[in-house]
Design a protein around this motif. Structure first.
Motif, PDB file in Angstrom:
ATOM      1  N   UNK A  19      -1.545  -4.027  -7.783  1.00 28.11           N
ATOM      2  CA  UNK A  19      -2.968  -4.139  -7.478  1.00 28.11           C
ATOM      3  C   UNK A  19      -3.480  -2.894  -6.762  1.00 28.11           C
ATOM      4  N   UNK A  20      -2.710  -2.377  -5.821  1.00 25.64           N
ATOM      5  CA  UNK A  20      -3.135  -1.172  -5.118  1.00 25.64           C
ATOM      6  C   UNK A  20      -3.090   0.052  -6.029  1.00 25.64           C
ATOM      7  N   UNK A  21      -2.168   0.070  -6.977  1.00 24.54           N
ATOM      8  CA  UNK A  21      -2.147   1.162  -7.955  1.00 24.54           C
ATOM      9  C   UNK A  21      -3.380   1.122  -8.852  1.00 24.54           C
ATOM     10  N   UNK A  22      -3.802  -0.099  -9.203  1.00 24.03           N
ATOM     11  CA  UNK A  22      -4.958  -0.255 -10.083  1.00 24.03           C
ATOM     12  C   UNK A  22      -6.278   0.004  -9.369  1.00 24.03           C
ATOM     13  N   UNK A  23      -6.255  -0.065  -8.030  1.00 28.20           N
ATOM     14  CA  UNK A  23      -7.475   0.124  -7.238  1.00 28.20           C
ATOM     15  C   UNK A  23      -7.200   1.138  -6.138  1.00 28.20           C
TER      16      UNK A  23
ATOM     17  N   UNK B 219       0.831  -1.204   0.000  1.00 31.72           N
ATOM     18  CA  UNK B 219       0.000   0.000   0.000  1.00 31.72           C
ATOM     19  C   UNK B 219       0.862   1.249   0.000  1.00 31.72           C
ATOM     20  N   UNK B 220       1.838   1.266   0.914  1.00 30.52           N
ATOM     21  CA  UNK B 220       2.693   2.439   1.038  1.00 30.52           C
ATOM     22  C   UNK B 220       3.527   2.645  -0.227  1.00 30.52           C
ATOM     23  N   UNK B 221       4.017   1.554  -0.809  1.00 32.59           N
ATOM     24  CA  UNK B 221       4.787   1.665  -2.052  1.00 32.59           C
ATOM     25  C   UNK B 221       3.930   2.201  -3.181  1.00 32.59           C
ATOM     26  N   UNK B 222       2.709   1.706  -3.302  1.00 32.82           N
ATOM     27  CA  UNK B 222       1.806   2.177  -4.361  1.00 32.82           C
ATOM     28  C   UNK B 222       1.548   3.674  -4.216  1.00 32.82           C
ATOM     29  N   UNK B 223       1.404   4.140  -2.978  1.00 30.03           N
ATOM     30  CA  UNK B 223       1.178   5.570  -2.748  1.00 30.03           C
ATOM     31  C   UNK B 223       2.378   6.386  -3.217  1.00 30.03           C
ATOM     32  N   UNK B 224       3.584   5.908  -2.948  1.00 30.84           N
ATOM     33  CA  UNK B 224       4.783   6.639  -3.388  1.00 30.84           C
ATOM     34  C   UNK B 224       4.896   6.637  -4.911  1.00 30.84           C
ATOM     35  N   UNK B 225       4.619   5.506  -5.547  1.00 29.67           N
ATOM     36  CA  UNK B 225       4.657   5.465  -7.014  1.00 29.67           C
ATOM     37  C   UNK B 225       3.614   6.419  -7.598  1.00 29.67           C
ATOM     38  N   UNK B 226       2.453   6.475  -6.982  1.00 29.17           N
ATOM     39  CA  UNK B 226       1.391   7.344  -7.479  1.00 29.17           C
ATOM     40  C   UNK B 226       1.795   8.809  -7.383  1.00 29.17           C
TER      41      UNK B 226
ATOM     42  N   UNK C 293     -10.684  -7.614  -8.144  1.00 28.80           N
ATOM     43  CA  UNK C 293     -12.088  -7.245  -8.278  1.00 28.80           C
ATOM     44  C   UNK C 293     -12.689  -6.957  -6.902  1.00 28.80           C
ATOM     45  N   UNK C 294     -13.446  -5.868  -6.753  1.00 30.38           N
ATOM     46  CA  UNK C 294     -14.144  -5.641  -5.485  1.00 30.38           C
ATOM     47  C   UNK C 294     -15.370  -6.543  -5.372  1.00 30.38           C
ATOM     48  N   UNK C 295     -15.664  -7.006  -4.177  1.00 34.22           N
ATOM     49  CA  UNK C 295     -16.814  -7.861  -3.936  1.00 34.22           C
ATOM     50  C   UNK C 295     -17.312  -7.631  -2.513  1.00 34.22           C
ATOM     51  N   UNK C 296     -18.618  -7.842  -2.313  1.00 36.13           N
ATOM     52  CA  UNK C 296     -19.218  -7.654  -0.992  1.00 36.13           C
ATOM     53  C   UNK C 296     -19.429  -8.999  -0.319  1.00 36.13           C
ATOM     54  N   UNK C 297     -18.959  -9.135   0.908  1.00 34.99           N
ATOM     55  CA  UNK C 297     -19.119 -10.377   1.664  1.00 34.99           C
ATOM     56  C   UNK C 297     -20.576 -10.505   2.112  1.00 34.99           C
ATOM     57  N   UNK C 298     -21.211 -11.612   1.755  1.00 37.83           N
ATOM     58  CA  UNK C 298     -22.611 -11.827   2.136  1.00 37.83           C
ATOM     59  C   UNK C 298     -22.767 -12.939   3.167  1.00 37.83           C
ATOM     60  N   UNK C 299     -21.752 -13.812   3.296  1.00 33.84           N
ATOM     61  CA  UNK C 299     -21.829 -14.884   4.290  1.00 33.84           C
ATOM     62  C   UNK C 299     -20.430 -15.393   4.582  1.00 33.84           C
ATOM     63  N   UNK C 300     -20.127 -15.583   5.868  1.00 32.85           N
ATOM     64  CA  UNK C 300     -18.859 -16.168   6.266  1.00 32.85           C
ATOM     65  C   UNK C 300     -19.020 -17.670   6.416  1.00 32.85           C
ATOM     66  N   UNK C 301     -18.050 -18.430   5.909  1.00 30.06           N
ATOM     67  CA  UNK C 301     -18.073 -19.886   5.955  1.00 30.06           C
ATOM     68  C   UNK C 301     -16.937 -20.389   6.825  1.00 30.06           C
TER      69      UNK C 301
END
Length: 302
Positions: free
Chosen positions: A195-199, A37-44, A243-251
């Protein structure tokens, strides 16, 4: 004992020596994700990656630089990176005049910018020039990342001070295993930084008082029978594209059902690396949730 039996035992021992350090790196997934995360922020922000190390670690630094500058994965953007030890003339000139401990710090002090990233590699964490460069980088405001080994110091010698924002440790005293864990670690840095740069939405947690991903008690890798089943072409979360996704049930077994919002229903994903609750939006890469983007109203209630 036959030659074949001796070789079989040797191979088994070799794999066993790598098993625990590999799982330890997986359990450090939160630290890896935070560094990315921190690296992506610096690249950005226009920063560049500066890698350095001695001997084999110097070769790793060169490997890291080329991975970022010339990605082998088609479609991935090139990110500015270089290895300080690649310039033999500069290295030897500094070593003769300033001393070997200054070989990396001298270069960083003269042209590194505050928004850059300093990545130091040391098998035992006691390389004087690597530690000196990390301190110089920290003093100048660079993001500092250290790839170190778990080799104990000699008797009567204290462990050195490590000036780094993010320390990723190869938990082994075997130099060969340390090297292999470091290779895996910096491949992860490359992959997840992209991945963090793309999102960009995944860069900051919804609640600034909470880290993006919490440590999880489930060891990784999860046993094969607990992993999400192989998916066909309709599986959105199985793709190499995050891809972003919403958790609807924990298994059970660190798994969950998630909805990608594509109208194809829910898909089974692994949430072993994040602290996800029903209603949370997670970033999923190849079936694995790697970050919590936003928290739902049920977060923290199990």
């Amino acid at each position: 004992m036959s030659v074949a039996a001796t070789m079989q035992l040797a191979l088994r021992d070799a794999f066993l020596r790598r098993d625990s350090p590999g799982h330890a790196l997986a359990r450090d997934s939160t630290r890896v994700a935070e560094a990315c995360q921190a690296m992506a922020d610096r690249f950005r922000r226009g920063g560049k990656l500066i890698a350095f190390g001695n001997g084999g670690a110097g070769a790793d630094a060169a490997h890291i630089a080329v991975e970022f500058m010339h990605p082998v994965t088609v479609g991935k953007r090139a990110l500015p990176a270089l290895a300080l030890s690649n310039d033999a003339a500069t290295m030897t000139a500094i070593g003769v005049r300033e001393g070997l401990a200054e070989t990396f710090a001298h270069q960083l002090a003269h042209w590194a910018a505050p928004h850059d990233i300093a990545l130091g590699i040391s098998r035992d964490g006691r390389c004087a020039n690597v530690l000196r460069a990390l301190r110089t980088a920290a003093d100048r405001g660079l993001l500092t990342v250290a790839l170190l080994g778990d080799v104990p110091p000699p008797p009567q010698e204290e462990s050195p001070r490590i000036d780094a924002d993010h320390v990723l440790l190869a938990r082994s005293t075997d130099p060969a295993v340390v090297k292999e864990i470091h290779v895996t670690a910096y491949h992860l840095l490359w992959e997840l930084a992209h991945l963090f740069l793309e999102h960009p939405a995944a860069q900051q947690p919804a609640d600034d008082t909470q880290p993006l991903a919490q440590p999880h008690t489930q060891p990784w890798p999860v046993a094969a029978e607990q992993r999400p089943p192989a998916c066909g072409d309709t599986c959105t979360t199985c793709a190499d594209q995050a891809t972003p996704a919403t958790v609807v049930q924990l298994l059970d077994g660190g798994l969950a059902l998630a909805d990608t919002g594509t109208g194809t229903g829910t898909e089974e994903i692994s949430v072993a690396l994040v602290d996800a609750a029903v209603g949370d939006t997670v970033l999923v890469h190849a079936g694995e949730a790697i970050a919590v983007i936003t928290k739902g109203t049920d977060h923290g209630r199990r």
